[in-house]
Design a protein around this motif. Structure first.
Motif, PDB file in Angstrom:
ATOM      1  N   VAL A  49       0.854  -1.195   0.000  1.00 28.20           N
ATOM      2  CA  VAL A  49       0.000   0.000   0.000  1.00 28.20           C
ATOM      3  C   VAL A  49       0.884   1.238   0.000  1.00 28.20           C
ATOM      4  O   VAL A  49       1.798   1.368   0.806  1.00 28.20           O
ATOM      5  N   GLY A  50       0.603   2.161  -0.925  1.00 24.84           N
ATOM      6  CA  GLY A  50       1.383   3.393  -0.995  1.00 24.84           C
ATOM      7  C   GLY A  50       0.642   4.611  -0.503  1.00 24.84           C
ATOM      8  O   GLY A  50       1.254   5.641  -0.194  1.00 24.84           O
ATOM      9  N   VAL A  51      -0.683   4.521  -0.409  1.00 18.45           N
ATOM     10  CA  VAL A  51      -1.499   5.664  -0.003  1.00 18.45           C
ATOM     11  C   VAL A  51      -2.814   5.131   0.557  1.00 18.45           C
ATOM     12  O   VAL A  51      -3.261   4.046   0.195  1.00 18.45           O
ATOM     13  N   VAL A  52      -3.413   5.882   1.467  1.00 19.01           N
ATOM     14  CA  VAL A  52      -4.676   5.491   2.097  1.00 19.01           C
ATOM     15  C   VAL A  52      -5.752   6.490   1.703  1.00 19.01           C
ATOM     16  O   VAL A  52      -5.524   7.709   1.746  1.00 19.01           O
ATOM     17  N   VAL A  53      -6.925   6.000   1.324  1.00 18.17           N
ATOM     18  CA  VAL A  53      -8.077   6.854   1.018  1.00 18.17           C
ATOM     19  C   VAL A  53      -9.123   6.639   2.099  1.00 18.17           C
ATOM     20  O   VAL A  53      -9.541   5.503   2.355  1.00 18.17           O
ATOM     21  N   LEU A  54      -9.535   7.711   2.744  1.00 18.56           N
ATOM     22  CA  LEU A  54     -10.599   7.660   3.757  1.00 18.56           C
ATOM     23  C   LEU A  54     -11.866   8.205   3.113  1.00 18.56           C
ATOM     24  O   LEU A  54     -11.882   9.339   2.619  1.00 18.56           O
ATOM     25  N   ALA A  55     -12.925   7.388   3.089  1.00 17.05           N
ATOM     26  CA  ALA A  55     -14.135   7.739   2.358  1.00 17.05           C
ATOM     27  C   ALA A  55     -15.379   7.426   3.184  1.00 17.05           C
ATOM     28  O   ALA A  55     -15.293   6.816   4.254  1.00 17.05           O
ATOM     29  N   ILE A 198       1.173   9.406  -6.332  1.00 21.24           N
ATOM     30  CA  ILE A 198       1.878   9.190  -5.067  1.00 21.24           C
ATOM     31  C   ILE A 198       2.606   7.849  -5.078  1.00 21.24           C
ATOM     32  O   ILE A 198       3.753   7.743  -4.632  1.00 21.24           O
ATOM     33  N   CYS A 199       1.938   6.819  -5.600  1.00 23.24           N
ATOM     34  CA  CYS A 199       2.524   5.475  -5.592  1.00 23.24           C
ATOM     35  C   CYS A 199       3.751   5.361  -6.482  1.00 23.24           C
ATOM     36  O   CYS A 199       4.531   4.413  -6.341  1.00 23.24           O
ATOM     37  N   GLU A 200       3.938   6.322  -7.380  1.00 24.14           N
ATOM     38  CA  GLU A 200       5.135   6.329  -8.224  1.00 24.14           C
ATOM     39  C   GLU A 200       6.355   6.873  -7.490  1.00 24.14           C
ATOM     40  O   GLU A 200       7.485   6.690  -7.938  1.00 24.14           O
ATOM     41  N   LYS A 201       6.129   7.541  -6.355  1.00 24.80           N
ATOM     42  CA  LYS A 201       7.208   8.222  -5.643  1.00 24.80           C
ATOM     43  C   LYS A 201       7.857   7.300  -4.604  1.00 24.80           C
ATOM     44  O   LYS A 201       7.324   6.255  -4.250  1.00 24.80           O
ATOM     45  N   SER A 202       9.007   7.727  -4.104  1.00 24.32           N
ATOM     46  CA  SER A 202       9.716   6.962  -3.083  1.00 24.32           C
ATOM     47  C   SER A 202       8.912   6.901  -1.786  1.00 24.32           C
ATOM     48  O   SER A 202       8.644   7.947  -1.173  1.00 24.32           O
ATOM     49  N   PRO A 203       8.498   5.704  -1.334  1.00 24.22           N
ATOM     50  CA  PRO A 203       7.709   5.610  -0.099  1.00 24.22           C
ATOM     51  C   PRO A 203       8.481   6.069   1.135  1.00 24.22           C
ATOM     52  O   PRO A 203       7.896   6.653   2.049  1.00 24.22           O
TER      53      PRO A 203
END
Length: 260
Positions: A49-55, A198-203
């Motif tokens: 997981v590279g990013v979290v979405v809160l919905a 975001i997921c393309e960037k360095s975590p």
């Protein structure tokens, strides 16, 4: 890991955590908060997981804060006020990945606080932001006030809390509460676009950046902890209970007759 109040799904490197209580306008009870904390920690430390979405589920609301039907002096869960709010807010800030608030409708009260704390907020033209605490005999004595002032400026933060007005998605962008406002039918595509970038960037670089951004407001966690004890005492007063009673009786509250 099974959940009742939320949905958890990983899509193309993004963990979507959705409050699934549309019949309650995605308001949260004690169990909801506990599940959100578990899901955030699950997503935050998953290498896939590279990013979290809160919905929020449905079209009407992202989140409208605490479930008033579960509030009678205290809420129905654990924590100082019956909701582990300090722990939930800290989880959003501490997970080493960006958390994006996806706002398609109402982001009111505690839901507005969640948007404030999330790293990024993407909303649709149907979004409505605002506070409701002083209308309900409540307040967020931590990040919801102190950090909001950092996000939108001192004067605007006071306006939001003192007047309890509603603000459109476009207004939220102008004040800095949201990053971008898009047509309603483009919301998910826009959120996914940001997730993909975001997921393309360095975590590791992003994790360090997030920690760095949070350092100068880390003391607000202590303020929140103390403030929740004050809020618990406030919830035990007739003045605070008047807000909940007025809502149940569908009338305008009369706070001043109980103020001491």
């Amino acid at each position: 890991m099974e959940f009742e109040d939320i949905l958890y799904e990983v899509r193309n490197g993004a963990a979507w955590i959705t409050i699934n209580r549309p019949e309650k306008l995605n308001s949260f009870r004690g169990q909801t908060c506990d599940e959100l904390i578990k899901a955030l920690n699950k997503a935050g430390y998953d290498r896939n997981v590279g990013v979290v979405v809160l919905a929020g589920a449905g079209d009407r609301a992202f989140c409208t804060g605490g479930d008033q039907s579960a509030h009678n002096g205290n809420y129905d869960g654990r924590g100082t006020i019956g909701l582990p709010m300090e722990e939930l807010h800290t989880a959003i800030r501490d997970v080493p990945k960006p958390v994006i608030a996806r706002v398609q409708g109402y982001a009111i009260g505690g839901g507005n606080v969640l948007c404030t704390i999330c790293d990024l907020t993407i909303c649709s033209e149907k979004a409505q932001f605002g506070q409701a605490g002083p209308k309900m005999g409540s307040v967020d004595p931590g990040y919801g006030t102190a950090f909001l002032a950092r996000v939108v400026g001192e004067k605007k933060a006071r306006e939001i809390w003192y007047l309890c007005r509603r603000y459109s998605g476009a207004e939220a962008v102008t004040m800095g509460l949201a990053n971008i406002c898009v047509p309603h039918d483009q919301l998910d595509a826009e959120v996914q676009k940001w997730c993909d970038e975001i997921c393309e960037k360095s975590p590791t670089a992003i994790a360090i950046a997030k920690r760095s951004f949070n350092v100068d407001t880390a003391h607000q966690s202590g303020i929140a902890g103390l403030g929740m004890y004050a809020l618990k005492l406030f919830y035990d007063t007739e003045e605070s209970r008047e807000g909940v009673n007025a809502l149940k009786e569908k009338r305008k509250p009369e706070f001043r007759k109980y103020a001491k």
